[in-house]
Scaffold this motif. Structure first.
Motif, PDB file in Angstrom:
ATOM      1  N   SER A   1       0.854  -0.878   0.235  1.00  0.00           N
ATOM      2  CA  SER A   1       0.147  -0.292   0.136  1.00  0.00           C
ATOM      3  C   SER A   1       1.421   1.520   0.341  1.00  0.00           C
ATOM      4  CB  SER A   1      -0.495   0.011   0.856  1.00  0.00           C
ATOM      5  OG  SER A   1      -1.641   1.251   0.920  1.00  0.00           O
ATOM      6  N   LEU A   2       1.790   1.169   1.151  1.00  0.00           N
ATOM      7  CA  LEU A   2       2.839   2.337   0.858  1.00  0.00           C
ATOM      8  C   LEU A   2       3.887   2.654  -0.577  1.00  0.00           C
ATOM      9  CD1 LEU A   2       4.220   1.731   3.918  1.00  0.00           C
ATOM     10  CD2 LEU A   2       2.286   3.525   3.484  1.00  0.00           C
ATOM     11  N   MET A   3       3.962   1.191  -1.130  1.00  0.00           N
ATOM     12  CA  MET A   3       4.139   1.376  -2.641  1.00  0.00           C
ATOM     13  C   MET A   3       3.628   1.936  -3.473  1.00  0.00           C
ATOM     14  SD  MET A   3       7.835   0.492  -2.060  1.00  0.00           S
ATOM     15  CE  MET A   3       7.938  -0.754  -3.595  1.00  0.00           C
ATOM     16  N   ARG A   4       2.409   1.726  -3.248  1.00  0.00           N
ATOM     17  CA  ARG A   4       1.411   2.826  -4.728  1.00  0.00           C
ATOM     18  C   ARG A   4       1.217   4.250  -4.183  1.00  0.00           C
ATOM     19  NH1 ARG A   4      -1.681  -3.009  -2.509  1.00  0.00           N
ATOM     20  NH2 ARG A   4      -1.472  -4.450  -4.603  1.00  0.00           N
ATOM     21  N   GLU A   5       1.357   4.158  -3.278  1.00  0.00           N
ATOM     22  CA  GLU A   5       1.081   5.814  -2.681  1.00  0.00           C
ATOM     23  C   GLU A   5       2.198   6.109  -3.399  1.00  0.00           C
ATOM     24  OE1 GLU A   5      -0.140   6.284   1.620  1.00  0.00           O
ATOM     25  OE2 GLU A   5      -1.555   4.553   1.432  1.00  0.00           O
ATOM     26  N   GLY A   6       3.324   5.439  -3.351  1.00  0.00           N
ATOM     27  CA  GLY A   6       4.434   6.675  -2.907  1.00  0.00           C
ATOM     28  C   GLY A   6       5.430   7.007  -2.124  1.00  0.00           C
TER      29      GLY A   6
END
Length: 464
Positions: free
Chosen positions: A35-40
């Motif tokens: 999720s953090l990766m998708r959010e950047g």
């Protein structure tokens, strides 16, 4: 045992499967990181005086979690949540995450205004960062001998080693053991010294009803991969002092850019451009791992208790476990023992070599006593001019010297055996393989007693 031929002599090893503690990773953790990766959202620290920084820098960790800022001098949502949860678990007001426990120890020392000309006392028996963190703060480590039973600082040795330059004591809770911490705290109070606990290996562990890491002015935990809570790298500083917390937060994140012309000298000092920040991805893993800490510590406790009971019942004549000063709340990082080489007539190094050949990893000491590092032996750290040992502010009577420490030397060179594989995913069945390893040693006792000692290397897995 049907086949007692040792693997080191060409026999079949007891184990061929990998044998170590591993990071506990769940779908929840993986999804959180995704999720953090998708959010950047890799980090949300900002090292500049954005509006509101001075108003929030002294907030308790539980209050910081509620901030709505997406970007902050105090980090992003995952960092702040980890700090809040850590404080709640350990019943402490402030938790400050950092990128390693090494950074955390250095920041804590500097936050206590310890620096050039000052000494910090510590044990020589630890991972190198315990001592070098002191040098990183421009102070000087003074080594005192350990108690041979607890593997922790000897209060008697500490008392004898205090000088006019001593400003703090760093008790190191080796393998998660407090040792005689009460006596160390008493000495510090009587002598007016600060206490920085190296609690790297002790998350969620109680000593006399209070969490380790919270006895001193500051305590520092590790999130390094082999530890009880594993995020890969990282650390946590804890304190109940608002002043220390503010200083640690400044030191962690380019505090030199945040202090201003109205800041008192005490805040400006030591805020010199360090970047010790923990990234959001690792903090998110830590948040999820904390939910499982009690269970993970319980696995360590059960494996350790079983292993000690079995080994002592069968080999207690030659194998002595580390004396734990809080046995009812002990969840070890490593199961530590003393091997009685003279009594068994088998050198400790041979025992270690045999076990490794059987597929059972074992540490035979630390990499080397910290006091044996060339930077202390030669008193060379910064440049080639013997800094900080040659600092004009250093008032020690006589030349800096490393004392004889017979207990630490004996433990390191002759006796220590440590088993890292007591944590998840290991079970009682795995502990039995360690027991079987010692059975094979005893079955070959006579031949092993005649073997020359070839190995000098200590296999040691740790970090700060």
């Amino acid at each position: 045992m049907k086949n007692n031929r040792l693997a080191i002599h060409g026999g079949k090893p007891l184990r061929t499967r990998e044998f170590r503690s591993k990071p506990f990773i769940t779908k929840e953790m993986i999804d959180g990181v995704k999720s953090l990766m998708r959010e950047g959202r890799l980090t949300r620290f900002i090292g500049s005086p954005v509006p509101g920084t001075h108003e929030i820098i002294g907030l308790k960790s539980s209050e910081v979690e509620g901030l709505t800022n997406s970007v902050s001098f105090l980090g992003g949502a995952s960092v702040r949540k980890l700090e809040s949860k850590w404080s709640g678990l350990h019943k402490v007001d402030y938790s400050i995450s950092v990128n390693s426990a090494t950074s955390g120890l250095t920041a804590a020392i500097m936050a206590l205004n310890i620096g050039p000309g000052d000494e910090v006392m510590c044990s020589p028996f630890s991972f190198t960062a315990s001592a070098t963190s002191i040098v990183l703060a421009n102070a000087i480590p003074v080594f005192a001998d350990i108690d041979l039973d607890t593997f922790c600082l000897s209060p008697e040795a500490v008392e004898k080693s205090i000088t006019q330059s001593t400003k703090a004591i760093m008790p190191i809770h080796w393998n998660g053991n407090a040792g005689n911490l009460g006596a160390i705290i008493s000495i510090a109070k009587r002598k007016g010294l600060k206490v920085i606990e190296d609690a790297a290996q002790t998350p969620g562990i109680l000593y006399k009803g209070k969490f380790l890491g919270t006895y001193g002015d500051a305590g520092v935990f590790s999130l390094n991969e082999p530890k009880n809570v594993m995020t890969g790298e990282g650390g946590i500083i804890v304190t109940n002092s608002k002043e220390i917390a503010i200083k640690c937060r400044l030191i962690r994140n380019h505090g030199e850019a945040v202090v201003n012309e109205n800041s008192p000298d005490d805040l400006v000092a030591n805020a010199i451009g360090y970047n010790f920040r923990l990234v959001e991805l690792l903090a998110e893993i830590g948040v999820a791992q904390l939910d499982h800490l009690n269970n993970l510590n319980k696995i360590r406790e059960e494996n350790y208790t079983y292993l000690v009971k079995k080994l002592i019942s069968e080999f207690g004549e030659y194998l002595k476990p580390q004396k734990i000063t809080h046995p009812k709340s002990y969840s070890p990082y490593t199961a530590g023992f003393r091997w009685m080489s003279k009594k068994s007539k088998i050198h400790r190094n041979i025992v270690a070599d045999v076990l490794r050949a059987e597929g059972i990893p074992v540490a035979s000491g630390v990499a080397r006593l910290m006091s044996d590092n060339p930077l202390f032996q030669r008193q060379l750290a910064y440049g080639k001019d013997h800094c900080p040992f040659s600092c004009h502010l250093y008032k020690r009577r006589g030349k800096y010297s490393i004392p004889d420490m017979p207990n630490a030397r004996r433990l390191q060179d002759e006796e220590y055996l440590g088993f890292f594989q007591v944590g998840w995913p290991n079970t009682i069945k795995d502990m039995n393989d360690i027991v079987k390893g010692f059975r094979k040693i005893m079955a070959n006792k006579d031949s092993l007693s005649r073997m020359p000692v070839l190995s000098k290397a200590n296999i040691f897995t740790s970090g700060r």
